[in-house]
Design a protein around this motif. Structure first.
Motif, PDB file in Angstrom:
ATOM      1  N   ARG A 213      19.226   8.044  38.648  1.00 53.22           N
ATOM      2  CA  ARG A 213      18.932   8.476  37.449  1.00 53.22           C
ATOM      3  C   ARG A 213      19.873   8.016  36.743  1.00 53.22           C
ATOM      4  O   ARG A 213      19.633   7.187  35.166  1.00 53.22           O
ATOM      5  CB  ARG A 213      18.678   9.665  37.232  1.00 53.22           C
ATOM      6  N   HIS A 214      21.091   8.336  36.941  1.00 56.88           N
ATOM      7  CA  HIS A 214      22.126   8.055  35.888  1.00 56.88           C
ATOM      8  C   HIS A 214      22.861   6.309  36.579  1.00 56.88           C
ATOM      9  O   HIS A 214      23.940   5.984  35.577  1.00 56.88           O
ATOM     10  CB  HIS A 214      23.879   9.032  36.022  1.00 56.88           C
ATOM     11  N   ASN A 215      23.110   6.117  37.185  1.00 60.48           N
ATOM     12  CA  ASN A 215      24.165   5.047  37.736  1.00 60.48           C
ATOM     13  C   ASN A 215      23.053   3.623  38.140  1.00 60.48           C
ATOM     14  O   ASN A 215      21.554   3.893  37.591  1.00 60.48           O
ATOM     15  CB  ASN A 215      24.567   5.296  39.018  1.00 60.48           C
ATOM     16  N   ASP A 216      23.274   3.142  37.648  1.00 59.12           N
ATOM     17  CA  ASP A 216      22.865   1.180  37.460  1.00 59.12           C
ATOM     18  C   ASP A 216      22.605   1.067  38.766  1.00 59.12           C
ATOM     19  O   ASP A 216      20.939   0.664  38.758  1.00 59.12           O
ATOM     20  CB  ASP A 216      23.387   0.626  36.933  1.00 59.12           C
TER      21      ASP A 216
ATOM     22  N   ILE B  26      24.485   0.824  45.027  1.00 60.70           N
ATOM     23  CA  ILE B  26      25.776   1.210  45.452  1.00 60.70           C
ATOM     24  C   ILE B  26      26.878   1.460  44.384  1.00 60.70           C
ATOM     25  O   ILE B  26      27.671   2.903  45.508  1.00 60.70           O
ATOM     26  CB  ILE B  26      26.432  -0.159  45.663  1.00 60.70           C
ATOM     27  N   ASP B  27      25.945   2.118  43.666  1.00 61.47           N
ATOM     28  CA  ASP B  27      27.122   2.515  41.885  1.00 61.47           C
ATOM     29  C   ASP B  27      27.302   4.314  42.767  1.00 61.47           C
ATOM     30  O   ASP B  27      27.936   5.140  42.804  1.00 61.47           O
ATOM     31  CB  ASP B  27      27.172   1.748  41.202  1.00 61.47           C
ATOM     32  N   LEU B  28      26.151   4.447  42.850  1.00 64.18           N
ATOM     33  CA  LEU B  28      25.601   5.528  43.277  1.00 64.18           C
ATOM     34  C   LEU B  28      26.127   6.460  44.089  1.00 64.18           C
ATOM     35  O   LEU B  28      26.301   7.334  44.287  1.00 64.18           O
ATOM     36  CB  LEU B  28      24.293   6.184  43.542  1.00 64.18           C
TER      37      LEU B  28
ATOM     38  N   ARG C 172      28.688   4.677  46.002  1.00 66.77           N
ATOM     39  CA  ARG C 172      30.306   4.687  46.186  1.00 66.77           C
ATOM     40  C   ARG C 172      30.531   6.599  45.131  1.00 66.77           C
ATOM     41  O   ARG C 172      31.583   6.736  45.620  1.00 66.77           O
ATOM     42  CB  ARG C 172      30.858   3.949  44.931  1.00 66.77           C
ATOM     43  N   TRP C 173      30.175   6.839  44.012  1.00 66.42           N
ATOM     44  CA  TRP C 173      29.892   8.128  43.523  1.00 66.42           C
ATOM     45  C   TRP C 173      30.503   9.214  43.933  1.00 66.42           C
ATOM     46  O   TRP C 173      31.048  10.303  43.585  1.00 66.42           O
ATOM     47  CB  TRP C 173      29.129   8.303  42.284  1.00 66.42           C
ATOM     48  N   MET C 174      28.816   8.902  45.108  1.00 59.22           N
ATOM     49  CA  MET C 174      28.667  10.147  45.608  1.00 59.22           C
ATOM     50  C   MET C 174      29.260  10.284  46.348  1.00 59.22           C
ATOM     51  O   MET C 174      30.538  11.087  47.110  1.00 59.22           O
ATOM     52  CB  MET C 174      27.551  10.519  46.887  1.00 59.22           C
TER      53      MET C 174
HETATM   54  C1  LIG Z   1      27.861   7.420  38.218  1.00 58.13           C
HETATM   55  O1  LIG Z   1      26.691   8.572  37.776  1.00 58.13           O
HETATM   56  C2  LIG Z   1      27.796   9.332  37.881  1.00 58.13           C
HETATM   57  C3  LIG Z   1      26.656  11.012  36.803  1.00 58.13           C
HETATM   58  O2  LIG Z   1      26.898  10.482  35.592  1.00 58.13           O
HETATM   59  C4  LIG Z   1      28.921   8.864  36.332  1.00 58.13           C
HETATM   60  O3  LIG Z   1      29.934  10.145  36.546  1.00 58.13           O
HETATM   61  C5  LIG Z   1      30.092   7.798  37.498  1.00 58.13           C
HETATM   62  O4  LIG Z   1      30.800   6.932  36.785  1.00 58.13           O
HETATM   63  C6  LIG Z   1      28.574   6.612  37.425  1.00 58.13           C
HETATM   64  N1  LIG Z   1      29.415   5.529  38.141  1.00 58.13           N
HETATM   65  C7  LIG Z   1      29.293   3.906  37.919  1.00 58.13           C
HETATM   66  C8  LIG Z   1      30.080   3.283  38.610  1.00 58.13           C
HETATM   67  O5  LIG Z   1      28.332   3.572  37.040  1.00 58.13           O
END
Ligand SMILES: *[C@@H]1O[C@H](CO)[C@@H](O)[C@H](O)[C@H]1NC(C)=O
Ligand SMILES: *[C@@H]1O[C@H](CO)[C@@H](O)[C@H](O)[C@H]1NC(C)=O
Ligand SMILES: *[C@@H]1O[C@H](CO)[C@@H](O)[C@H](O)[C@H]1NC(C)=O
Ligand SMILES: *[C@@H]1O[C@H](CO)[C@@H](O)[C@H](O)[C@H]1NC(C)=O
Length: 608
Positions: free
Chosen positions: A381-384, A387-389, A391-393
């Motif tokens: 939803r928020h990440n592109d 893999i970004d998601l 990593r973020w988790m």
């Molecule tokens: C992924 O989503 C989170 C939550 O919105 C955000 O804080 C984070 O910066 C995002 N990471 C990337 C690499 O987009």
């Protein structure tokens, strides 16, 4: 046994007769065991083919055997599904008497019992030397359904992987071994037949002979068998500690049911240590066998890497797939010749064999693997990117022990009207993109494990299922990804047929719109390139604004939406019945699925 009668009756007076009878009955027991053992022995070692072709001096024994069949061999299945009847009968005696005869002892002494050769780490060299040599003309395969001959029930093998993570066999002997070779197979769900693995080692001096070791295999049925007659399974071959050559891992393996029969399959052992890379790519996608004519596959967007199994693929789709294959974005593996009737004999074209084949095939090449269908996309939803998601988790919580990430399923029913924004599409390809066209989804998501899909770290997984992981390497588990972080977008028609499903409460979800421009551009480029070459069909033109759509989305914000208050019809039994029908209906939604536009593709492209 009949001899026991000797102890009763009125012959108490004559101890001599009694003793004689007892001796005789003892002899009878011994003889019975000897004959029985002989039969077992011929079954295992001497009889070549069921046709009764006798080998050398064993013709006489072969004759004895005619018309005789061993009761179902006792197996040691791993899972509770295998009923008690599978253990019935021979347990114990089989092992003991084979042991006696193999050791050439004349029986009678219970203390002289030796182990079943199946219990040995491998066949002794003297026996090995008597087995057929490998026919060097037999093709080495790495992804092809081939039969195991001389079995009573269908038995097919597909691919083989060296696995040194755990002893998957569970026996103490295997635990200390070098690891196992796992053969992706399909056979009878209950009481699978006993088979052997003939492990072929490369000779270091380049000689044109192959050293072999033969081990008893363990058949481990993959748990998701839906109570059908046949199942996907692992044939597990524990590697012996002593290798006949410098190579510790065999080059190929043949699965045989009769030791004296010449092998009919020779499967390359993949995931050997030297073939593993330290530099894994991020994410691969595995898709179950394509078994429909996929002619209206309008655009297949390359993912990082997609592995598909070709059962029946239409011409245009096949052509497009070949194009992606040439760019190394897609691997299409043959899935023909699995002679089992889908749904009646085995679950959906041996789906679980495909999932697990892909899991093992990807294990040392990709950090993560998504096991999805062509009409499913995991959309953060928020990440592109996924893999970004991940990593973020990973930065927020400890995911060290996380072997899989589960994503809740959201149906985007195709019967719901197209998104009004479709009229703003710049090209017909863009207008055809399902993820942009269908933005209305069921409000209520399915809970985890029900229709959910997952992304796993293949190195942490032993057995993959369709909706969740069945078995992890000990110490690993699943993380349920919250639905506000990402969900599974599933584009399909009503799962129970008809159109009633669209009466359920729905929400407009345009999360996929963040990929709009990149996706449209990429698909359009490929479409143009392939149109002539693959004789792709004409696309429908971009729809024009019709009076039916009252609110023009042009120039307005995403908030513009038809506010229909829809009656929520929540059928509770739905959830239970659901899985039964699941894949069946999925199949013919294919004609409407337009993209394999997993955003994972973006992921890699961006990382490079
Ligand atoms: C992924 O989503 C989170 C939550 O919105 C955000 O804080 C984070 O910066 C995002 N990471 C990337 C690499 O987009
Ligand atoms: C090994 O044997 C096969 C089959 O007999 C033959 O085709 C091949 O040329 C041989 N290779 C060598 C190196 O002798
Ligand atoms: C799929 O299998 C068929 C039949 O063997 C073959 O003709 C076709 O080329 C295969 N398609 C792809 C994309 O590999
Ligand atoms: C699925 O589609 C194919 C090709 O359009 C058709 O031949 C087949 O009968 C369909 N199967 C079902 C179950 O509707």
């Amino acid at each position: 046994m009949g001899g026991r009668r000797a102890g009763s009756g009125g012959s108490r007076a004559n101890a001599g007769v009694l003793k004689e009878r007892a001796n005789m009955s003892f002899m009878l027991v011994v003889m019975f065991f000897a004959v029985f053992g002989l039969i077992v022995l011929t079954e295992i070692f001497l009889i070549d083919e069921r046709r009764g072709v006798s080998v050398g001096g064993t013709g006489v024994l072969g004759g004895h055997r005619s018309g005789h069949r061993l009761p179902a061999a006792p197996d040691r299945p791993d899972y509770g599904e295998v009923g008690a009847e599978d253990y019935a009968g021979l347990k114990g005696s089989f092992d003991e008497h084979v042991g006696l005869l193999v050791r050439g002892e004349d029986g009678g002494q219970k203390t002289a019992i030796h182990p079943d050769p199946r219990g040995l780490p491998s066949l002794p060299p003297s026996l090995e030397a008597r087995l057929p040599q490998l026919d060097q003309n037999l093709k080495v395969t790495h992804a092809e359904w081939l039969p195991v001959t001389n079995t009573r029930f269908k038995f097919f093998v597909y691919s083989a992987y060296f696995d040194d993570r755990v002893s998957g066999a569970g026996s103490p002997a295997a635990a200390k071994s070098l690891g196992v070779v796992r053969v992706i197979s399909a056979t009878k769900t209950r009481g699978p037949e006993r088979v052997w693995c003939r492990l072929w080692y490369r000779q270091q001096n380049g000689a044109n002979v192959t050293a072999s070791v033969t081990v008893a295999a363990k058949v481990k049925v993959i748990r998701e068998n839906w109570n059908l007659k046949y199942s996907a399974c692992f044939v597990i071959c524990p590697l012996p500690k002593e290798s006949p050559t410098a190579d510790k891992v065999p080059e190929a393996v043949s699965v045989v049911a009769r030791l004296r029969a010449a092998p009919t399959n020779r499967i390359l052992v993949q995931n050997r240590l030297e073939s593993r890379t330290n530099d894994k790519e991020a994410l691969a996608v595995c898709v179950k066998p394509l078994h429909y004519y996929y002619n209206r596959l309008h655009r297949l967007l390359g993912a990082t890497h997609v592995t598909l199994y070709n059962d029946t693929v239409g011409a245009a789709a096949g052509c497009a797939l070949k194009y992606y294959e040439s760019k190394d974005l897609v691997t299409v593996l043959p899935w023909h010749h699995l002679d089992m009737i889908s749904q009646r004999e085995i679950r959906t074209e041996g789906l679980f064999a495909a999932l697990n084949d892909c899991l093992y095939r990807s294990m040392y090449k990709y950090e993560y693997v998504a096991l999805v269908d062509l009409d499913e996309y995991i959309i953060p939803r928020h990440n592109d990117t996924i893999i970004d998601l991940l990593r973020w988790m990973g930065n927020r919580i400890n995911i060290k022990s996380t072997g899989a990430f589960s994503f809740q399923n959201a149906f985007f029913y195709l019967q719901w009207a197209d998104d009004p924004f479709v009229v703003t599409s710049r090209t017909p390809t863009e207008a055809g993109l399902i993820t942009l066209r269908k933005t209305r989804r069921r409000t209520k998501l399915h809970p985890h494990k029900q229709r959910s899909k997952y992304i796993c770290k293949p190195q942490d997984v032993v057995e993959a299922g369709n909706h969740f992981v069945w078995e992890f390497i000990p110490g690993h588990g699943t993380l349920n990804v919250p639905s506000d972080a990402a969900i599974l977008h599933h584009y399909r028609v009503c799962e129970f047929g008809g159109d009633d499903c669209i009466k359920t409460q729905s929400t407009v979800d345009r999360t996929a719109y963040k990929y709009k421009d990149r996706l449209a551009a990429s698909v359009d480029r490929t479409w143009t390139e392939l149109r002539a070459e693959c004789s792709l069909p004409e696309l429908d033109p971009v729809p024009v604004l019709t009076p039916r759509i009252k609110v023009s989305p042009l120039g307005k914000s995403v908030e513009v939406e038809v506010e229909e208050e829809e009656v929520e019809v929540e059928v509770e039994e739905e959830e239970e019945k659901e899985d039964d029908k699941e894949e069946e209906e999925d199949h013919n939604t294919s004609s409407r699925i337009d993209t394999l536009a997993d955003e994972s593709r973006m992921s890699l492209r961006r990382r490079r």
